[in-house]
Scaffold this motif. Sequence first.
Motif, short mmCIF file in Angstrom:
data_model
loop_
_atom_site.label_atom_id
_atom_site.label_comp_id
_atom_site.label_asym_id
_atom_site.label_seq_id
_atom_site.Cartn_x
_atom_site.Cartn_y
_atom_site.Cartn_z
N LEU A 135 -16.00 14.34 2.68
CA LEU A 135 -14.53 14.22 2.61
C LEU A 135 -13.86 15.19 3.58
O LEU A 135 -12.91 14.82 4.27
N GLU A 136 -14.34 16.42 3.61
CA GLU A 136 -13.74 17.38 4.53
C GLU A 136 -13.87 16.90 5.97
O GLU A 136 -12.94 17.05 6.77
N ASP A 137 -15.05 16.35 6.31
CA ASP A 137 -15.24 15.82 7.66
C ASP A 137 -14.28 14.66 7.94
O ASP A 137 -13.72 14.55 9.04
N GLU A 138 -14.09 13.79 6.92
CA GLU A 138 -13.17 12.66 7.08
C GLU A 138 -11.74 13.17 7.29
O GLU A 138 -11.01 12.67 8.16
N PHE A 139 -11.33 14.13 6.50
CA PHE A 139 -9.99 14.68 6.64
C PHE A 139 -9.80 15.33 8.02
O PHE A 139 -8.76 15.20 8.66
N ALA A 184 -8.61 10.98 8.76
CA ALA A 184 -8.62 9.87 7.79
C ALA A 184 -7.54 10.10 6.74
O ALA A 184 -7.22 11.24 6.38
N THR A 185 -6.99 9.00 6.24
CA THR A 185 -6.02 9.08 5.16
C THR A 185 -6.77 9.34 3.85
O THR A 185 -8.00 9.27 3.79
N LEU A 186 -6.01 9.61 2.80
CA LEU A 186 -6.62 9.86 1.50
C LEU A 186 -7.42 8.65 1.04
O LEU A 186 -8.56 8.77 0.57
N ALA A 187 -6.83 7.46 1.21
CA ALA A 187 -7.52 6.23 0.78
C ALA A 187 -8.76 5.98 1.63
O ALA A 187 -9.81 5.59 1.11
N GLU A 188 -8.66 6.19 2.94
CA GLU A 188 -9.81 5.96 3.82
C GLU A 188 -10.95 6.92 3.50
O GLU A 188 -12.12 6.51 3.44
N LYS A 215 -12.60 6.04 0.19
CA LYS A 215 -13.40 4.82 0.27
C LYS A 215 -14.80 5.11 0.78
O LYS A 215 -15.77 4.45 0.37
N THR A 216 -14.94 6.12 1.65
CA THR A 216 -16.25 6.42 2.22
C THR A 216 -17.24 6.90 1.16
O THR A 216 -18.45 6.79 1.33
N ILE A 217 -16.72 7.45 0.07
CA ILE A 217 -17.63 7.94 -0.98
C ILE A 217 -17.43 7.17 -2.29
O ILE A 217 -17.95 7.57 -3.34
N GLY A 218 -16.67 6.09 -2.24
CA GLY A 218 -16.50 5.26 -3.41
C GLY A 218 -15.59 5.82 -4.48
O GLY A 218 -15.73 5.52 -5.66
N ILE A 219 -14.61 6.64 -4.08
CA ILE A 219 -13.65 7.21 -5.02
C ILE A 219 -12.28 6.59 -4.77
O ILE A 219 -11.79 6.59 -3.63
N ASN A 220 -11.67 6.05 -5.79
CA ASN A 220 -10.37 5.42 -5.66
C ASN A 220 -9.23 6.44 -5.74
O ASN A 220 -9.34 7.45 -6.44
N VAL A 221 -8.15 6.13 -5.04
CA VAL A 221 -6.95 6.97 -5.08
C VAL A 221 -6.17 6.66 -6.35
O VAL A 221 -5.99 5.50 -6.72
N SER A 242 -7.96 16.31 -4.03
CA SER A 242 -7.08 16.32 -2.87
C SER A 242 -5.82 15.57 -3.27
O SER A 242 -5.89 14.46 -3.79
N VAL A 243 -4.67 16.18 -3.06
CA VAL A 243 -3.41 15.60 -3.52
C VAL A 243 -2.41 15.55 -2.37
O VAL A 243 -2.34 16.46 -1.53
N LEU A 244 -1.67 14.45 -2.31
CA LEU A 244 -0.60 14.28 -1.34
C LEU A 244 0.68 13.88 -2.08
O LEU A 244 0.63 13.29 -3.17
N VAL A 245 1.81 14.22 -1.47
CA VAL A 245 3.11 13.91 -2.07
C VAL A 245 3.66 12.66 -1.40
O VAL A 245 3.86 12.62 -0.17
N ASP A 246 3.94 11.63 -2.20
CA ASP A 246 4.47 10.36 -1.67
C ASP A 246 5.99 10.37 -1.59
O ASP A 246 6.57 9.94 -0.60
N GLU A 247 6.66 10.83 -2.65
CA GLU A 247 8.12 10.85 -2.69
C GLU A 247 8.58 12.09 -3.45
O GLU A 247 7.88 12.59 -4.32
N ILE A 248 9.80 12.54 -3.11
CA ILE A 248 10.39 13.69 -3.79
C ILE A 248 11.81 13.34 -4.23
O ILE A 248 12.61 12.87 -3.42
N ALA A 249 12.08 13.53 -5.51
CA ALA A 249 13.44 13.42 -6.02
C ALA A 249 13.88 14.83 -6.37
O ALA A 249 13.41 15.43 -7.35
N GLU A 250 14.74 15.40 -5.53
CA GLU A 250 15.13 16.79 -5.69
C GLU A 250 15.82 17.02 -7.04
O GLU A 250 16.44 16.12 -7.61
N ALA A 251 15.64 18.25 -7.54
CA ALA A 251 16.37 18.63 -8.75
C ALA A 251 17.87 18.51 -8.47
O ALA A 251 18.34 18.92 -7.41
#
Length: 628
Positions: free
Chosen positions: A391-395, A399-403, A406-412, A464-473
């Motif tokens: 995964l570290e090599d892919e990142f 590579a995206t989180l999904a890509e 996928k290389t190690i068979g883990i779903n997002v 590994s976590v990514l932020v998709d959207e932010i709704a500010e306080a």
Amino acid sequence: MLHAMRKGASGWLAKGLLLLLVASFGVWGIGGDMLSSSVGSNVIEVGDKTVSIGEFQRDYQRNLNILSQRFQTQLTAEQARQFGLAQMTVNQIASRALIEEKTKSMGLSADDTAIREMIRSQPTFQNEFNQFDRFRFEQFLRQNGYSEGEYVEIVRHDIAGQQLINSMAIPAAATPKILVDTLYAYQAEKRSANYVEILDSTIEFAAIPSDDELKEYIANNPERFSAPEYRKLSYITLTPENFTEEGDISDADLTEEYEGRISEFNVPEQRGVSQMIFENEDQAKAALAKIGGGTTFAEIALSDLQLTPEDIDLGLMTQQDLLPELQGPVFDLQKDGISAPVKTVLGWHLVQVTEVSPETIKTKEQVREQLKKDIQLRKAFDVMYQEATKLEDEFAGGATLAEAGKTIGINVVTTDWIDSQGLDKQGQPVAGLPGGEAFLVEAFAKPTDSEAELSDSRPAGYYSVLVDEIAEAAVKPLADVKTAATKDWQNNWRNEQARKKADDLLVKINGGATLAQIASQEKVSVKSTAPVLRTGQSSELAPSVQAGLFDLQPAAYGVGANASGNGYVIYGIADIIPADAAADKDAAEQMATQVGSSIRASILTQYENYLQQEIGISVKEDLIREYF
């Protein structure tokens, strides 16, 4: 990032352990210039004394248990970090080691008689008759994870350390009298108050706020009317369970595992032990003679030592659990046998063996399932580490989180809106989040355009976590909070009016009106408080009013919030009771002791700083932080 996995899949001495812990938690630190990171398995070095990571972990866990008992809840690893427990343990160990090294170099020590007297004199180990209670002593050892031998050595070093420390003690007569008298007069003075109370509820009319007034109030108190920041997240997790294979483990693998861990399955011989301890050999021999005449061991314990059968029962003990002098005599006895008198640092022992539990070794078949699971889990750790490296090599390659997943068979996994506490918009916990608090802290620190990276997940794994959207306080629309805001605004308005009314009444008192006249005008009564110390606790006065009472001059008055927080009081001094050292000699002597202790503590701190420089301290901060 993968370092945790790469490292393996796998103040001063005081009387008694608890005082030792408290003392070491004092204002004592090791400066940053003394923290180093050398190679080796030792984490602390003080002169010639070294402390391994295992020894540090033992003290850390013991301190964690003590704090957990004090707070009446089991502290988590994160809470321990917030308390700075690792640094506290470093301070404790280093302080103890400094004293041990210094006393050793000076040839200071303690003989067995002094050790025995010290242990027997501890209030913690005494019963209601101020006699040494063996049961309480054993209970203390069990609760704190010590054998008798270990605790004896602690006391030996403690006594030697006290010899050094007491050489710097300040006699009570040397404590500056003018300082003691001044502090005592300040602290022991008492005052009582007369007051009238103006409650918010007496302001019957409440204005209706305009929308502009509500908007201003909400703007000044946004925390009451705001929705928290929410985020939508995407993440992948790697845990050993993801890679545990249910395939068969060969018998050869099981045999190899079993033989490599045979010591884990070896249960050493144990003896049920009852024990009496006498002051001298003659008493022990007399007791043994009575037993020879037909009196039972338990009857002697009750008649001679006032100990019940439960008090003298040590339970099942291995040979290593006993003091060195007792190991041979106890394990040479047959069941129900009674030893001759044996001398140790604690006194003269008579021991009866009540049970013999022979050494046993669990067979491979008995632990087959455990071995199988452990092998599978270890293999899963190895696979997880390899997949994490992929995964570290892919990142690193973009590579995206999904890509990468996928290389190690883990779903997002994606979440709906979630706040920093792990709650959804309905206030319910979102299940299945990895990494505990660290995961949410990281997720709410990242921007939406951050790159994927791998983080450690406690207790074992990665995410590994990514932020998709932010709704500010943001403050909620007025229409959504108008009712609540109106109620708060009116309560606040009544409180302000009550304060204005109290201020106006204070002006009248300063103009010549009496507190009784004000009370009659407001149709309330004049209340009086009990005398209170400056630093005491009063259920009748708010802390700010209590402090103000000691700032008032006689015949003067003040205004402050009431104790319930729903109004104000107009208060004045009812009585001043000066400190009287002659009438309360104990308190005056306690003040002198406190002043002397403070001066002594300052001297000891300076001496300890000197010892740090003279003896030298090295602490592997990075290694300790990695484990704790």
